[in-house]
Every structure is written in structure tokens, then in C-alpha cells.
Write a protein that holds these residues in place. Structure first.
Motif, PDB file in Angstrom:
ATOM      1  N   ILE A   1       0.836  -1.206   0.000  1.00  0.00           N
ATOM      2  CA  ILE A   1       0.000   0.000   0.000  1.00  0.00           C
ATOM      3  C   ILE A   1       0.873   1.261   0.000  1.00  0.00           C
ATOM      4  O   ILE A   1       0.577   2.229  -0.698  1.00  0.00           O
ATOM      5  N   THR A   2       1.970   1.235   0.750  1.00  0.00           N
ATOM      6  CA  THR A   2       2.883   2.375   0.785  1.00  0.00           C
ATOM      7  C   THR A   2       3.515   2.615  -0.578  1.00  0.00           C
ATOM      8  O   THR A   2       3.632   3.768  -1.023  1.00  0.00           O
ATOM      9  N   VAL A   3       3.912   1.553  -1.254  1.00  0.00           N
ATOM     10  CA  VAL A   3       4.504   1.691  -2.589  1.00  0.00           C
ATOM     11  C   VAL A   3       3.487   2.265  -3.570  1.00  0.00           C
ATOM     12  O   VAL A   3       3.801   3.170  -4.356  1.00  0.00           O
ATOM     13  N   ILE A   4       2.264   1.776  -3.529  1.00  0.00           N
ATOM     14  CA  ILE A   4       1.226   2.278  -4.434  1.00  0.00           C
ATOM     15  C   ILE A   4       0.936   3.751  -4.163  1.00  0.00           C
ATOM     16  O   ILE A   4       0.850   4.561  -5.094  1.00  0.00           O
ATOM     17  N   LEU A   5       0.793   4.136  -2.890  1.00  0.00           N
ATOM     18  CA  LEU A   5       0.509   5.535  -2.558  1.00  0.00           C
ATOM     19  C   LEU A   5       1.670   6.449  -2.919  1.00  0.00           C
ATOM     20  O   LEU A   5       1.460   7.558  -3.432  1.00  0.00           O
ATOM     21  N   SER A   6       2.902   6.011  -2.684  1.00  0.00           N
ATOM     22  CA  SER A   6       4.055   6.849  -3.046  1.00  0.00           C
ATOM     23  C   SER A   6       4.169   6.985  -4.557  1.00  0.00           C
ATOM     24  O   SER A   6       4.538   8.047  -5.068  1.00  0.00           O
TER      25      SER A   6
END
Length: 144
Positions: free
Chosen positions: A23-28
């Protein structure tokens, strides 16, 4: 092995870490995509209208400050629109709402431009920038 965990709380620690990392990779990625599109479109827009900036960092700072001020200012704008719309006839509410939005955007762009010395925009550049932002906003908010 097929496990039916159900809730996030019932997952193993490793699975939770993988989900949070994903989720962090997608949001970043989405955040960087939005900033890069804004950065390169503003850079091209300033070249077309003749605006000048000293460095790419000042341009990036201009975008980030405008976005943060707009995020802080959005509830205030909504409150102002709600108070004013009681006095406007129903057929003119959309035009009045867009005029209020464009005036507030023009003030934000003007004051951010004043406080960042690396970007020099004259009044024509500021009005053209706000006009382009307003056209994009209207195009994306049109209802079918």
C-alpha cells in the motif's frame, strides 16, 4: 496452503508487513505521479507564456506550497460558498461557485508567487495559470 484469515488483525506479521509495504509503494507512486505531472506541465506552461523561474527546486516548492495551501483552504472555501449560496438564485449557483473558486486560486497563486523569489510571474501569467486550472477543474467535474 490456503488460509482464510478474514480480518487484518488475524493475519501473520509477515503478511501484514507485505500488505502495508504494498500500500505504501502504491501511494508513493501515485503521489510522485501527481507531483511529476504537475511539475512538467507547469514547466511547459511557464515556457509557453514566458514566465521565468531560477531553478527546478523553486518550481517544485511553488507546486508543493500551492497544493498545501489549497488543502488547508478547502474547508474555508466550502464554508464561504455555503454562506453565499443562500443569496444566489438557483440558476446562477454554478457560475458563482466557480467564480469564488477562481478568485481564491488567483489569490493563492499570487501570494505564493510573491513569497517565492525564484519564480517571477506577471499578472497575465497568474491569470492564465488560474484560467487553465479552472478549465481543468470544470472539465473533470462535469456531470453527464
Amino acid at each position: 496452503m490456503s488460509h482464510d484469515y478474514g480480518k487484518f488483525m488475524n493475519l501473520r506479521f509477515r503478511d501484514k508487513c507485505v500488505i502495508i509495504f504494498g500500500i505504501t509503494v502504491i501511494l508513493s507512486f501515485l503521489f510522485s505521479l501527481i507531483i511529476s505531472v504537475s511539475f512538467f506541465s507547469l514547466m511547459g506552461f511557464l515556457k509557453v507564456v514566458g514566465g521565468s523561474y531560477t531553478s527546478n527546486v523553486s518550481l517544485l516548492l511553488f507546486i508543493l506550497i500551492c497544493l498545501s495551501v489549497k488543502l488547508i483552504q478547502s474547508p474555508v472555501e466550502r464554508l464561504i460558498k455555503n454562506k453565499i449560496m443562500h443569496y444566489v438564485p438557483s440558476e446562477g449557483r454554478r457560475v458563482t461557485s466557480e467564480c469564488i473558486s477562481s478568485i481564491i486560486m488567483l489569490l493563492i497563486v499570487h501570494y505564493v508567487d510573491v513569497y517565492i523569489m525564484g519564480i517571477q510571474l506577471n499578472w497575465f501569467n497568474e491569470v492564465a495559470l488560474v484560467g487553465a486550472l479552472l478549465v481543468i477543474k470544470i472539465a473533470f467535474s462535469m456531470r453527464k
